[in-house]
Design a protein around this motif. Structure first.
Motif, PDB file in Angstrom:
ATOM      1  N   LYS A   1      14.006  -1.614 -16.451  1.00 22.38           N
ATOM      2  CA  LYS A   1      14.168  -2.277 -15.154  1.00 22.38           C
ATOM      3  C   LYS A   1      12.950  -1.955 -14.292  1.00 22.38           C
ATOM      4  CE  LYS A   1      17.338  -2.853 -11.249  1.00 22.38           C
ATOM      5  NZ  LYS A   1      18.606  -2.429 -10.633  1.00 22.38           N
ATOM      6  N   ILE A   2      12.335  -2.985 -13.783  1.00 29.94           N
ATOM      7  CA  ILE A   2      11.061  -2.845 -13.071  1.00 29.94           C
ATOM      8  C   ILE A   2      11.272  -3.222 -11.614  1.00 29.94           C
ATOM      9  CG2 ILE A   2       8.667  -3.640 -12.943  1.00 29.94           C
ATOM     10  CD1 ILE A   2       8.812  -4.265 -15.900  1.00 29.94           C
ATOM     11  N   GLY A   3      10.709  -2.433 -10.737  1.00 29.95           N
ATOM     12  CA  GLY A   3      10.688  -2.748  -9.318  1.00 29.95           C
ATOM     13  C   GLY A   3       9.271  -3.023  -8.860  1.00 29.95           C
ATOM     14  N   TYR A   4       9.124  -4.015  -7.986  1.00 27.82           N
ATOM     15  CA  TYR A   4       7.799  -4.422  -7.514  1.00 27.82           C
ATOM     16  C   TYR A   4       7.665  -4.067  -6.030  1.00 27.82           C
ATOM     17  CZ  TYR A   4       7.883  -7.200 -11.801  1.00 27.82           C
ATOM     18  OH  TYR A   4       7.974  -7.613 -13.091  1.00 27.82           O
ATOM     19  N   TYR A   5       6.513  -3.522  -5.672  1.00 30.63           N
ATOM     20  CA  TYR A   5       6.289  -3.106  -4.302  1.00 30.63           C
ATOM     21  C   TYR A   5       4.845  -3.425  -3.927  1.00 30.63           C
ATOM     22  CZ  TYR A   5      10.453  -0.424  -5.484  1.00 30.63           C
ATOM     23  OH  TYR A   5      11.691  -0.069  -5.922  1.00 30.63           O
ATOM     24  N   GLN A   6       4.710  -3.777  -2.650  1.00 30.95           N
ATOM     25  CA  GLN A   6       3.370  -3.991  -2.108  1.00 30.95           C
ATOM     26  C   GLN A   6       2.905  -2.685  -1.459  1.00 30.95           C
ATOM     27  OE1 GLN A   6       2.754  -4.818   1.647  1.00 30.95           O
ATOM     28  NE2 GLN A   6       0.608  -4.400   1.142  1.00 30.95           N
ATOM     29  N   VAL A   7       1.726  -2.197  -1.886  1.00 35.37           N
ATOM     30  CA  VAL A   7       1.222  -0.917  -1.402  1.00 35.37           C
ATOM     31  C   VAL A   7      -0.039  -1.177  -0.586  1.00 35.37           C
ATOM     32  CG1 VAL A   7       2.191   0.425  -3.274  1.00 35.37           C
ATOM     33  CG2 VAL A   7      -0.052  -0.587  -3.560  1.00 35.37           C
ATOM     34  N   GLY A   8      -0.204  -0.357   0.448  1.00 32.60           N
ATOM     35  CA  GLY A   8      -1.370  -0.503   1.300  1.00 32.60           C
ATOM     36  C   GLY A   8      -1.231  -1.721   2.217  1.00 32.60           C
ATOM     37  N   GLU A   9      -2.267  -1.987   2.950  1.00 34.95           N
ATOM     38  CA  GLU A   9      -2.240  -3.099   3.875  1.00 34.95           C
ATOM     39  C   GLU A   9      -2.699  -4.369   3.193  1.00 34.95           C
ATOM     40  OE1 GLU A   9      -4.975  -2.510   7.006  1.00 34.95           O
ATOM     41  OE2 GLU A   9      -6.717  -2.175   5.708  1.00 34.95           O
ATOM     42  N   ILE A  10      -2.296  -5.465   3.791  1.00 34.27           N
ATOM     43  CA  ILE A  10      -2.748  -6.775   3.309  1.00 34.27           C
ATOM     44  C   ILE A  10      -4.002  -7.118   4.100  1.00 34.27           C
ATOM     45  CG2 ILE A  10      -2.163  -9.213   3.050  1.00 34.27           C
ATOM     46  CD1 ILE A  10       0.758  -8.434   2.877  1.00 34.27           C
ATOM     47  N   ARG A  11      -5.133  -7.140   3.394  1.00 40.27           N
ATOM     48  CA  ARG A  11      -6.409  -7.343   4.061  1.00 40.27           C
ATOM     49  C   ARG A  11      -6.734  -8.818   4.165  1.00 40.27           C
ATOM     50  NH1 ARG A  11      -7.031  -2.998   0.669  1.00 40.27           N
ATOM     51  NH2 ARG A  11      -7.609  -4.411  -1.011  1.00 40.27           N
ATOM     52  N   GLN A  12      -7.355  -9.171   5.294  1.00 40.36           N
ATOM     53  CA  GLN A  12      -7.814 -10.538   5.523  1.00 40.36           C
ATOM     54  C   GLN A  12      -9.336 -10.528   5.503  1.00 40.36           C
ATOM     55  OE1 GLN A  12      -6.258 -12.061   9.176  1.00 40.36           O
ATOM     56  NE2 GLN A  12      -4.144 -11.432   8.761  1.00 40.36           N
ATOM     57  N   THR A  13      -9.916 -11.493   4.811  1.00 39.74           N
ATOM     58  CA  THR A  13     -11.371 -11.584   4.691  1.00 39.74           C
ATOM     59  C   THR A  13     -11.803 -13.011   4.971  1.00 39.74           C
ATOM     60  OG1 THR A  13     -11.274  -9.874   2.988  1.00 39.74           O
ATOM     61  CG2 THR A  13     -13.334 -11.092   3.197  1.00 39.74           C
TER      62      THR A  13
ATOM     63  N   PHE B   1       2.918 -11.981   3.694  1.00 44.44           N
ATOM     64  CA  PHE B   1       3.596 -12.266   2.429  1.00 44.44           C
ATOM     65  C   PHE B   1       4.645 -11.190   2.186  1.00 44.44           C
ATOM     66  CE2 PHE B   1      -0.833 -13.620   2.047  1.00 44.44           C
ATOM     67  CZ  PHE B   1      -0.648 -14.987   1.852  1.00 44.44           C
ATOM     68  N   LEU B   2       5.724 -11.616   1.525  1.00 48.24           N
ATOM     69  CA  LEU B   2       6.794 -10.705   1.126  1.00 48.24           C
ATOM     70  C   LEU B   2       6.877 -10.711  -0.393  1.00 48.24           C
ATOM     71  CD1 LEU B   2       9.569 -11.623   3.728  1.00 48.24           C
ATOM     72  CD2 LEU B   2       7.894  -9.769   3.854  1.00 48.24           C
ATOM     73  N   LEU B   3       7.117  -9.526  -0.958  1.00 47.64           N
ATOM     74  CA  LEU B   3       7.189  -9.371  -2.404  1.00 47.64           C
ATOM     75  C   LEU B   3       8.617  -9.041  -2.791  1.00 47.64           C
ATOM     76  CD1 LEU B   3       5.620  -9.209  -5.099  1.00 47.64           C
ATOM     77  CD2 LEU B   3       5.328  -6.767  -4.667  1.00 47.64           C
ATOM     78  N   ASP B   4       9.206  -9.878  -3.646  1.00 47.09           N
ATOM     79  CA  ASP B   4      10.556  -9.631  -4.122  1.00 47.09           C
ATOM     80  C   ASP B   4      10.534  -8.420  -5.041  1.00 47.09           C
ATOM     81  OD1 ASP B   4      13.017  -9.741  -5.690  1.00 47.09           O
ATOM     82  OD2 ASP B   4      13.327 -11.701  -4.763  1.00 47.09           O
TER      83      ASP B   4
ATOM     84  N   ASP C   1      -5.938 -10.146   0.259  1.00 46.56           N
ATOM     85  CA  ASP C   1      -5.847  -9.352  -0.965  1.00 46.56           C
ATOM     86  C   ASP C   1      -5.062  -8.089  -0.649  1.00 46.56           C
ATOM     87  OD1 ASP C   1      -8.172  -6.897  -1.099  1.00 46.56           O
ATOM     88  OD2 ASP C   1      -8.369  -8.414   0.483  1.00 46.56           O
ATOM     89  N   PHE C   2      -4.266  -7.696  -1.604  1.00 48.50           N
ATOM     90  CA  PHE C   2      -3.461  -6.482  -1.467  1.00 48.50           C
ATOM     91  C   PHE C   2      -3.133  -5.979  -2.856  1.00 48.50           C
ATOM     92  CE2 PHE C   2      -0.739 -10.187  -1.264  1.00 48.50           C
ATOM     93  CZ  PHE C   2       0.270  -9.923  -2.183  1.00 48.50           C
ATOM     94  N   MET C   3      -2.627  -4.765  -2.909  1.00 51.90           N
ATOM     95  CA  MET C   3      -2.278  -4.107  -4.167  1.00 51.90           C
ATOM     96  C   MET C   3      -0.769  -4.170  -4.354  1.00 51.90           C
ATOM     97  SD  MET C   3      -5.237  -3.225  -5.227  1.00 51.90           S
ATOM     98  CE  MET C   3      -4.753  -2.234  -6.645  1.00 51.90           C
ATOM     99  N   VAL C   4      -0.341  -4.376  -5.587  1.00 55.08           N
ATOM    100  CA  VAL C   4       1.071  -4.356  -5.925  1.00 55.08           C
ATOM    101  C   VAL C   4       1.299  -3.263  -6.956  1.00 55.08           C
ATOM    102  CG1 VAL C   4       1.497  -6.776  -5.396  1.00 55.08           C
ATOM    103  CG2 VAL C   4       0.706  -6.147  -7.660  1.00 55.08           C
TER     104      VAL C   4
END
Length: 1978
Positions: free
Chosen positions: A1636-1648, A1661-1664, A1685-1688
């Protein structure tokens, strides 16, 4: 007198001289002796008589030497010389010759008078004789024939190129193995009897076929070295014909060539595999063909044509066919069965045949082989009936199941299959149910060969659980051609009840609210639902679950009560300022959470609290204030924002100034935040903030013209509690220019000297400015008036200085000005009108100085005699000075003085100190001589005189003048020769008057007339003459080099002065030599030695020779005779160094006698005959080197001795030899045993240096066997050569050991059933013998016993197998005592031993041990240690145990064996304890499930049961567990004949799956003649086998892995809020909760590169967390740009994780590109990743897929044959999105690279996703528009009319062509004969089509396309088989029956019918056909 040949002859060079190297010295000496006698006799006669002898006229030479070219250059009869003589009495003369062998070469004719002609009498051949010594005679008339005068005549024969090079014997045929490395092949030598260049040979190579690069030849030491340059290949070329040319080096005239032919044969090696030359690819044979039928034949030959080894054929493992290893004929090995599925497909068997080359020579190398494949097709015979996989089927179906719902089979692994593997109609059968019904139907109804059938619901309305719960049918399968061949199976169908009502919530939407930042446990809402079903299907079974939404993970849902509370504080989730409202969904599921479900929505509003302080948008505020200004340059208004709810006190903001030094001077509006100053500021009065100095406001600091005021402003809200924020305000006050400069003094004065130089400072003026900053306080200076170009001022410092080039001397001015008055200005840095200034006055006075130089008067030329008396005054100097009070002083300036000699050349003072000859009085100026003058050194002197004024005020004042002096001559010098000595050379015998040297002398005085005279050795003076006036010395008499090598004397020169003076010079004259002396060898040994391994170039000795002559005449050149050296040695022509030229081999030749020649003047005089030579013999002995390995002679075969060999007897002899010198250690050998004699069994005794013997060193008793001794032979040289040889000694065994039984043990009891058949194997006895060979060969036999039991049994004499010979009768004899004897074959006496056995006859073993279950399931954990987990398998039952008639007879032991499924060895099963464990570490991710088949048997000795063995099972038991085997097994066992009762496993580690009945088959029913091939065990049929299903339990040992480390996606600016537009996906190799895998957004969402995103405050953005889907969380708007761009992170339950990077790009809708594919959407989705990656790599960009959908035509219709792919491209470097035009241009630039990709994926078009809007042009007038429309209407009408005509015409032509078209196949002539060749369509059929259809084809059917894609492909007679698909076979026509039923109304190709899917069903070549159709449309 001069002798000349006649003018008609060729010129012959003749030289008269002595010949020191004549070949017949004895003859010459005898001739000289005779000449002496003649002279004495002539003297005596002369004293008596007055007749004087005649003389030869040869100009005083002692010998006549004549050189002639050999014949035919000089022909016989040619006049070669004319003899002349004279007689004092003028008597007639007669010329003759003394007879000798050499004299025959000439003929003399006396012409009368004093001359005679000499003619050539014989041909000259230099190779036969190169010189002739002849004695000529001369007599007058007074001499008798015996009295005459003699003269030596030497005829030298010169060589011409008249001999052809001749090859010495050579090997004309050479064999070289292919693959040999490059190297020397052979050496050839050709000799040429000519000499010099004519006799030197160069070798060239020609290959007749032109392969000149394979071989090469080089000339080395006169030999031709033939080399191999490239590897040979026999298969490419096996024979080379080489022609070797030997060409001499003639540099003029003809060139002779010798030829040698060499035939090089390439020896073939075994390096090529065999080649098949005859292979029948496909063969057919009927399945009922008898065994041994020939099928086909293959034939192969050896790839090495030069060897042609025999070929052996072999067939890979095959049970049906075999091949003759010699002939290659393939034949059947057993009976064939086409339906047997092993190793064949549809009756086709692929055989792999190997052809192996049988090497005749090299058995060490692995044989080479080649493989081919042939296909054998077995034709079918109808020999099978349709067969069901099961006899009974149990199915279940839910009530209310829909129509066509398939029924589920209840049994696990049920075989719902019917098969009849016959071919064609033989294997076609029909399925139906009995009795017929409307409830269920079976599909398919018709099947071929094999079909998986299923039952499905036909009438769903009748399925009601309340009406009936069970239905029974019988299913039949009957062949269509032979209805009598059928089978059936029973079907039992159960109806299941269903939960058919759903829970209903009390509200569809629940509204709730909660304060932000609420604590854990706070209740939010309660949901309730009811279900009208009862029990767990109703309300009591409802469970609330699946709470979903943005904050679902922060809430707790009670699954029973439905109460929702806060599980944990959510931070930003319960922050109203981030999210003010949340949407959740909740599910209610009945049947205790397993049944029907319903969903309700929950809306949660977050209520505000004062938790946000006001915030300023800027970190600090800055403004600018000008000095003396009332307001800021730009108004400053501060603004703070409060994120709390607007309109409440929580967000009401108030401003105030709280801190700052000048805060009292400012005010701020508390509501608006407007900041203002209260009064004006003076910049100079402000306190400077030094810490901030040096920067500007724009740069982050303050400049010198700006000063900073710091304030601190606070913003606070009105909430409770009150929150506030402060912000710094920086006010920059700027300075203005409001203060003028001020001088320190208004008047300045200074006095300066008149000679003050330009640039000197005079004084400095200073002014200051009170302004507080630059440039307002910067002061610059200017001179306004009074400078008169004499003074300048520094604008920055105010320093006044003299101008450059200005002179202040008053005397140079008109009015001698001494005062200057200057007006100076001071200006500040103000700009324009704001600049301020001030003036000051400066007075400068000039002071005079003394600076005038003195003046010197003119001076005359003085004449002074050399040698004037020292102290004489010759002149007085005089000078004047215009300045007052001057002080003058005189002196000479040595730098400007000069002197010259008589020739006018300049004389340096360093050469002659002429300045030291004079002295000047400094005060008076008198000039005196103080040193004697020398005119010869200096004749003219010019003195530089300086007068200096010592009273000069500044610097030195001086004047310079020149005084000229002429020195007169006196005679005071001797003559001087031009050279200190004279050296010259002259050849000896120079003529008188020849110039030797010219000596010259000179006199520096005026008296220059000189006379010369010789002084020295009178002998030398007599040889020379000196001219007294010119000094020329010439030869006066003959000079001989051999007497005087040099002449040394002196010459005196005298001048004409009074008195005269003279001097001497030495003269050295070297006398040059001529070549008149022979060379001779100087000392040196004649015997030398050299080592045979000396490399070429090794120096042996240096030979020395000398010659009395000098120069080239004395230069020695050394030559060596080629024949004597044999090319092994060479000598340096210059140094005489004798060296090795080629490899020496003492064993071939051990000594050489060399002939060395020493020549003088060889380089320049040899060809001209002006060289002399000498000879010397040198003897060279070749010393031996240890370069040959020993050669050892050993017995060729094994030396045979017995183990009783005597120690003193010799075992073997060893002899050796060495080619090296036997008298040295190099040729003596030493033998030793180096290996194979570890125990010291043998010893070596050496008898002499070349022989040794082998003896046994100890007793060989019981040491029999083969011994391989390594004999090491080494010579005694240094370093030694070592050879290892193998000596085999075979120690034969003596028969002294009797056989010993190993198994079974003595007195073993064997139990055998009474009904065992004759021939049954009971056991196998085995005995071993400690002897060897025949002595250890054991045989077996039975010994007679008194009861005759031995007659009941039979033993195999070779294997010891004991068989039953006679039937057993337990009632007659229950126990048989037998004895087996084991005896060996030893000689002379055989030894033996006995084995006693007891054979117990037991009752018949009627039952085998049987498992009570068919299948067992067990679990093992992955990665557990082997053996850590142990599971005991269930026991079996054996009914035989109930029938034991002997109470002492123990029950048979049952052993378990794994017979299948454990090929990898993961498990081990203890046969006795029945415990199953793991033997290798398991990994569930590699293999998750295993199926083992375990067999129970009483034959515990059989520990190797395998699936492929053929066994017969007999109930034989051996008490010692030795010798029992399974033999026969019944062909089929009904395991359900005996009933069984299910029972639970005691350990709980497995479950019993089934409950069935069955009986065991008794032994009496076994048919021993039948044997069953052991296949995959089937527990259903064999109760002794149980299936063990092993499931590997998972542990969490694998982290999740993202499918890609980078995910990219794009959203358009018109996307909707909440859109889920992409998904990040990770996989975990584990299973269950571990995966069973859980997904999470880590760090800030950067705008460029973002634009227009300022209002996006929350996460965009929201990550299920469960699915990884990315959801849009803001409303995109037009004008927004940039990318995110962001890290998941993905982690599992154990915390293992993986990360990936996500890039999301904002794009416009018109930035998408649409690709149109000729693919189905599903096909494109499966290949879109490849398309995206390839396109991205080629274009070097990021490709994001936006959408895939079915193609839509321009008219809005849907074309399901095409798919549209929407995408956009991103620049990799700056992440900017390409515009559509850029994308299209990018694709066009890479179209060549993309061509293959587009063709592979059928890309039809690339275009913008949105159509471009057309722009309207300028509006035309109504008349123009009317004309345009009229023309367009007329043109359209014309086009339509023409199109209708053309269409009508083409329609009729297409119909006619389609009616005449025939079947089209390939161009092969066999196409119509091979029915399996795929038929293709008619070429260019599309030319007869409209919208993809054939009009004739369509007219044959109704206007309807295919009804369904699942319909069968059955056609009729009007189908397109001859027109479109070209199907020619009868089978295909049967398949196409009823095709007309597939068509419906209309001809529309754009409906749901998929043309390509139907083509797939109508042809076996659909893919090619579809591609052709696509190409046609494109």
């Amino acid at each position: 007198m001069h002798n000349e040949p006649p003018t008609d002859m060729e010129y012959k060079k003749v030289r008269l001289k002595r010949n020191p190297h004549r070949k017949t010295p004895s003859v010459v000496s005898s001739h000289l002796y005779q000449v002496i006698q003649v002279i004495i006799l002539t003297t005596l006669v002369g004293s008596v008589s007055s007749n004087r002898p005649p003389r030869f006229a040869i100009d005083g030479q002692s010998e006549i030497v004549l050189r002639l070219k050999e014949s035919p250059e000089t022909k016989v009869g040619t006049l070669i010389y004319t003899l002349k003589g004279y007689d004092p009495e003028n008597d007639p003369l007669t010329f003759g010759k003394r007879n000798s062998h050499d004299s025959e070469i000439i003929r003399i004719e006396n012409t009368g008078g004093n001359e005679a002609k000499i003619y050539l009498a014989k041909e000259l051949d230099r190779e036969v004789q190169d010189e002739y010594a002849i004695v000529l005679t001369l007599t007058d008339s007074h001499y008798s024939d015996q009295n005459y005068v003699t003269q030596s005549f030497l005829l030298l024969v010169e060589d011409i190129n008249d001999n052809v090079p001749t090859f010495l014997p050579y090997q004309n045929a050479i064999e070289i193995a292919e693959g040999s490395p490059p190297g020397v092949v052979t050496t050839l030598e050709a000799t040429d009897e000519d000499e010099g260049a004519y006799g030197q040979v160069v070798y060239y190579l020609q290959e007749l076929d032109g392969d000149n690069e394979v071989f090469s030849i080089a000339t080395n030491q006169g030999k031709g070295v033939l080399r191999l340059e490239k590897e040979l290949d026999y298969e490419r070329k096996s024979l080379y014909q080489l022609r070797i040319l030997a060409i001499d080096r003639a540099n003029q005239g003809p060139v002779n060539t010798g030829t040698a032919a060499i035939l090089v044969k390439v020896k073939d090696l075994e390096d090529q595999p065999p080649e098949f030359v005859e292979v029948q690819a496909v063969a057919r044979i009927a399945e009922d063909a008898p065994v041994g039928t020939r099928v086909l034949r293959v034939r192969a030959i050896d790839g090495d044509r030069g060897i042609n080894n025999p070929i052996a054929y072999a067939l890979e493992a095959n049970d049906l066919f075999d091949i003759n290893p010699h002939t290659g004929i393939v034949y059947t090995l057993t009976e064939l069965d086409r339906e047997e599925q092993s190793d064949q497909v549809n009756g086709a068997h692929i055989l792999r045949i190997t052809a192996t080359e049988l090497s005749k020579t090299n058995s060490q190398v692995a044989s080479m082989s080649v493989r081919t494949e042939v296909t054998i097709i077995v034709s079918d015979v109808n020999d099978e009936i349709p067969t069901f996989g099961e006899t009974m089927y149990r199915c279940e179906v839910n009530e209310n199941a829909q129509t066509n719902t398939p029924l589920n089979f209840m049994d696990q692994d049920v075989q719902n299959v019917v098969f009849d593997h016959d071919e064609g109609n033989n294997g076609t059968f029909r399925l139906f149910l009995d009795p017929p019904n409307d409830l269920f139907e079976i599909v398919p109804e018709l099947a071929v060969n094999e079909a998986n059938f299923m039952l499905r619901v036909k009438n769903s309305k009748s399925l009601d659980f309340e009406k009936f719960t069970e239905v029974n049918f019988t299913i039949f399968a009957r062949e269509i051609d032979e209805p009598s061949r059928w089978s059936s199976a029973h079907i039992q169908i159960f109806i299941r009840d269903q939960n058919d009502n759903f829970p209903e919530f009390s509200q569809s939407i629940y509204n709730a609210s909660v304060l932000e930042n609420s604590e854990q446990g706070t209740m939010i809402a309660q949901v309730q639902a009811v279900d009208v079903d009862s029990g767990d299907f109703g309300t009591t079974g409802i469970r609330y679950t699946n709470l979903r939404g943005g904050i679902a993970h922060l809430l707790h849902l009670n699954p029973i009560t439905g109460i929702i509370t806060i599980r944990e504080p959510g931070g930003s989730a319960f922050d109203r300022e981030i999210v003010s409202r949340h949407y959740l969904t909740v599910e209610a599921i009945d049947s205790v959470g397993q049944g029907n479900r319903n969903t309700a929505q929950i809306i949660i509003d977050i209520q505000d609290v004062n938790d946000n302080a006001p915030t300023f948008p800027q970190r600090q505020y800055e403004t600018k204030l000008l000095e003396n200004q009332p307001e800021f340059e730009t108004p400053l208004q501060l603004e703070a924002r409060d994120a709390d709810l607007n309109g409440t006190e929580n967000s009401q903001v108030t401003y105030e100034i709280v801190e700052g030094m000048y805060r009292a001077n400012f005010t701020i509006d508390p509501q608006s935040g407007l900041l203002r100053p209260l009064h004006r500021f003076d910049f100079e009065d402000l306190v400077e903030n030094s810490s901030q100095r040096g920067a500007t406001p724009q740069a982050g600091g303050i400049s010198s013209s700006i000063r900073e005021i710091d304030l601190l402003i606070r913003a606070r809200d009105s909430g409770i509690p009150m929150l506030s924020t402060v912000v710094p305000v920086l006010i920059y006050v700027q300075d203005v220019n409001d203060n003028p400069p001020i001088f320190q003094r208004s008047f300045y004065a200074k006095t300066v000297p008149e000679d003050l130089p330009g640039g000197s400072s005079v004084l400095q003026v200073t002014a200051v400015d009170r302004d507080g900053s630059a440039p307002n306080n910067a002061v610059v200076y200017r001179i306004q008036t009074g400078a008169s170009d004499k003074f300048i001022i520094n604008s920055e410092t105010g320093v006044i200085s003299v101008a450059q080039g200005a002179n202040l001397d008053p005397d140079l001015t008109d009015n001698k000005r001494t005062l200057y008055i200057l007006t100076v200005l001071a200006l500040d840095g103000g700009l324009g009108n704001s600049q301020l200034m001030t003036t000051a006055t400066v007075n400068i006075t000039i002071q005079d100085v003394n600076n005038k130089p003195p003046v010197l008067g003119e001076m005359p030329t003085l004449k002074v005699l050399e040698n004037t008396v020292v102290g004489t005054q010759v002149y007085r100097l005089h000078a004047t000075d215009p300045d007052q009070n001057s002080i003058l002083r005189y002196k000479l300036n040595p730098d400007h003085c000069e002197a010259r000699n008589e020739e006018g050349a300049l004389v340096k003072n360093s050469e002659y100190d002429f300045l030291g000859a004079f002295d000047v009085d400094a005060i008076e100026g008198t000039l005196k001589v103080i040193k004697v003058l020398d005119r010869e050194r200096v004749e003219h002197i010019k003195l530089a005189v300086i007068v200096e004024d010592l009273a000069a005020a500044k610097g030195r004042q001086m004047t310079e003048g020149f005084l000229t002096i002429h020195v007169l001559d006196e005679n005071d010098n001797n003559p001087k020769f031009r050279q200190p000595f004279y050296r010259q050379s002259i050849t000896e015998n120079s003529i008188n008057g020849a110039m030797i040297v010219n000596v010259l002398a000179s006199d520096v005085d005026k008296n220059r007339t000189i006379t010369y005279a010789l002084e020295g050795n009178p002998i030398y003076r007599s040889l020379m003459h000196l001219d007294p006036q010119t000094g020329e010395i010439v030869v006066a008499s003959k000079i001989d080099h051999e007497q005087h090598q040099w002449l040394n004397f002196s010459v005196r020169a005298t001048d004409s002065g009074l008195p005269p003076r003279s001097s001497l010079v030495d003269v050295y004259v070297t006398v040059l030599d001529e070549n008149d002396n022979n060379p001779y060898f100087v000392g040196g040994a004649k015997n030398y030695t050299i080592s045979e391994n000396a490399p070429p170039g090794t120096r042996i000795a240096t030979l020395q020779a000398a010659d009395a002559d000098s120069g080239d005449f004395g230069k020695i050149t050394f030559l060596m005779d080629r024949i004597s050296s044999q090319g092994k040695f060479t000598i340096d022509a210059d140094t005489g160094v004798l060296a090795v030229a080629d490899r020496l081999d003492r064993e071939s030749k051990d000594s050489y006698n060399l002939v060395i020649e020493a020549w003088d003047n060889y380089q320049f005089g040899f060809l001209a005959g002006e060289s002399r030579n000498a000879f010397k013999q040198v003897f060279i002995s070749v010393l031996d080197e240890n370069d040959n390995p020993p050669e050892v002679s050993l017995p060729g075969s094994c030396v045979l001795i017995t183990e009783y060999h005597e120690l003193h007897e010799r075992v073997a002899s060893i002899s050796g030899k060495d080619a090296d010198d036997p008298t040295t250690p190099n040729g003596r050998l030493d033998f030793s045993i180096s290996q194979g004699n570890k125990d010291g069994t043998f010893e070596l005794r050496q008898v002499d240096p070349w022989n040794a013997y082998i003896f046994a060193s100890q007793s060989l008793r019981n040491r029999y066997g083969n011994y391989s001794l390594t004999i090491t032979t080494r010579d005694l040289g240094t370093p030694p050569n070592i050879v290892h040889s193998t000596l085999d000694i075979c120690v034969s065994d003596f028969n002294d050991h009797a056989p010993v039984f190993v198994r079974p043990l003595h007195n073993t009891t064997v139990r055998i059933p009474e009904n065992a058949t004759v021939g049954t194997l009971i056991l196998q006895a085995y005995a071993s013998d400690a002897d060897m060979g025949q002595n250890a060969l054991v045989r077996y036999r039975l010994k007679p016993d008194p009861l005759g039991s031995y007659k009941m049994f039979q033993v195999n004499p070779d294997t010891g197998e004991l068989f039953l010979r006679e039937p057993l009768n337990r009632e007659k004899q229950k126990i048989h005592e037998i004895r087996i004897e084991a005896y060996d074959q030893g000689l002379p006496t055989s030894l033996s031993s006995d084995l006693d056995l007891s054979i117990y006859v037991r009752n018949v073993n009627d039952y085998e041990p049987q498992f009570i279950v068919n299948e067992i399931s067990v679990n093992f954990t992955e990665h557990s240690d082997p053996g850590a987990e142990r599971i005991k398998l269930p026991d079996t039952i054996d009914k035989d145990q109930l029938d034991l008639d002997d109470p002492n007879e123990a029950p048979s032991q049952v052993c378990y064996f794994i017979v299948s499924g454990n090929e990898a060895g993961y498990f081990q099963l203890d046969p006795d304890t029945h415990v199953l464990s793991v033997s290798r570490e398991l990994d569930r991710e590699v293999v998750g499930n295993f199926t083992l088949y375990v067999k129970a048997t009483e034959n515990c000795g059989n520990d190797s049961l395998t699936a492929g063995e053929k066994r017969r099972h007999m109930g034989i038991e051996i008490s010692s567990r030795l010798g029992g085997h399974l033999h026969h097994q019944p062909s089929e066992i009904d395991r359900f004949k005996l009933s069984r009762q299910l029972r639970s496993a005691e350990s709980g580690e497995y479950q019993l799956e089934e409950d069935r009945d069955g009986d065991l088959v008794s032994y009496e029913s076994y048919d021993g003649s039948q044997e069953e091939r052991f296949q995959e065990p089937n527990p259903e049929k064999d109760s002794t086998v149980v299936k063990v299903k092993v499931r590997v339990l998972d542990i969490n040992d694998n982290p999740p892995r993202f499918r890609s480390k980078i995910f990219t996606g794009g959203i358009t600016t018109n996307a909707d809020f909440g859109l889920k537009f992409m998904r990040v996906e990770a996989t975990d190799a584990d299973e269950g909760k571990n995966a069973k895998i859980g997904y999470y957004q880590v760090g800030e969402i950067r705008q460029t590169l973002s634009e227009g995103l300022e209002n996006v405050k929350k996460a965009p953005f929201l990550l299920d967390p469960e699915t990884g889907e990315v959801q849009l969380n803001f409303d995109p708007q037009k004008g927004m740009k940039g990318y995110f761009d962001f890290m998941v992170l993905a982690n599992d339950t154990l915390g293992m994780r993986d990360v990936a990077h996500v890039f999301i790009y904002l794009l416009r809708e018109d930035q998408k590109v649409r690709f149109v594919f000729r693919l189905q959407p599903d096909e494109l989705r499966s290949r879109v990743d490849t398309f995206r990656d390839t396109l991205g790599n080629i274009t070097e960009s990021i490709v994001n897929i936006d959408e895939i959908k079915v193609h839509e035509n321009k008219d809005g219709s849907v074309d399901k044959t095409k798919t549209d792919l929407y995408m956009h491209l991103v620049e990799r470097e700056d992440n900017s999105i390409y515009e559509v035009s850029e994308v299209l241009k990018l694709i066009d630039s890479h179209i060549e690279s993309l061509d293959g990709l587009f063709k592979d994926l059928n890309v039809l078009d690339t275009q913008p996703a949105e159509a471009q809007l057309l722009t309207a042009g300028p509006v035309r007038g109504p008349l123009f528009v009317w004309l345009v429309f009229t023309n367009m209407f007329l043109a359209t009408l014309l086009v339509v009319t023409l199109a209708l005509c053309a269409s009508q015409r083409n329609g009729y032509r297409r119909q006619l062509r389609a009616a005449k078209v025939n079947i089209f196949r390939g161009h092969s002539s066999l196409s119509l004969h091979h029915t399996q060749e795929p038929a293709t369509r008619v070429p260019n059929t599309n030319k007869h089509s409209v919208q993809g259809s054939n009009p004739i084809w369509l007219k044959g059917y109704e206007n309807e396309w295919f009804k369904t894609e699942e319909s069968g492909s059955i056609g009729g007679q009007d189908s397109l088989d001859d027109n479109f698909l070209a199907v020619a076979t009868q089978d295909m026509q049967e398949t196409l029956k009823g095709t007309a039923k597939l068509f419906g109304n209309g001809n529309d190709l754009n409906r749901t019918f998929n043309l390509y899917n139907q083509i797939d069903k109508l042809t076996n070549n659909a893919q090619i056909l579809a591609r052709k159709l696509e190409t046609t449309e494109l």
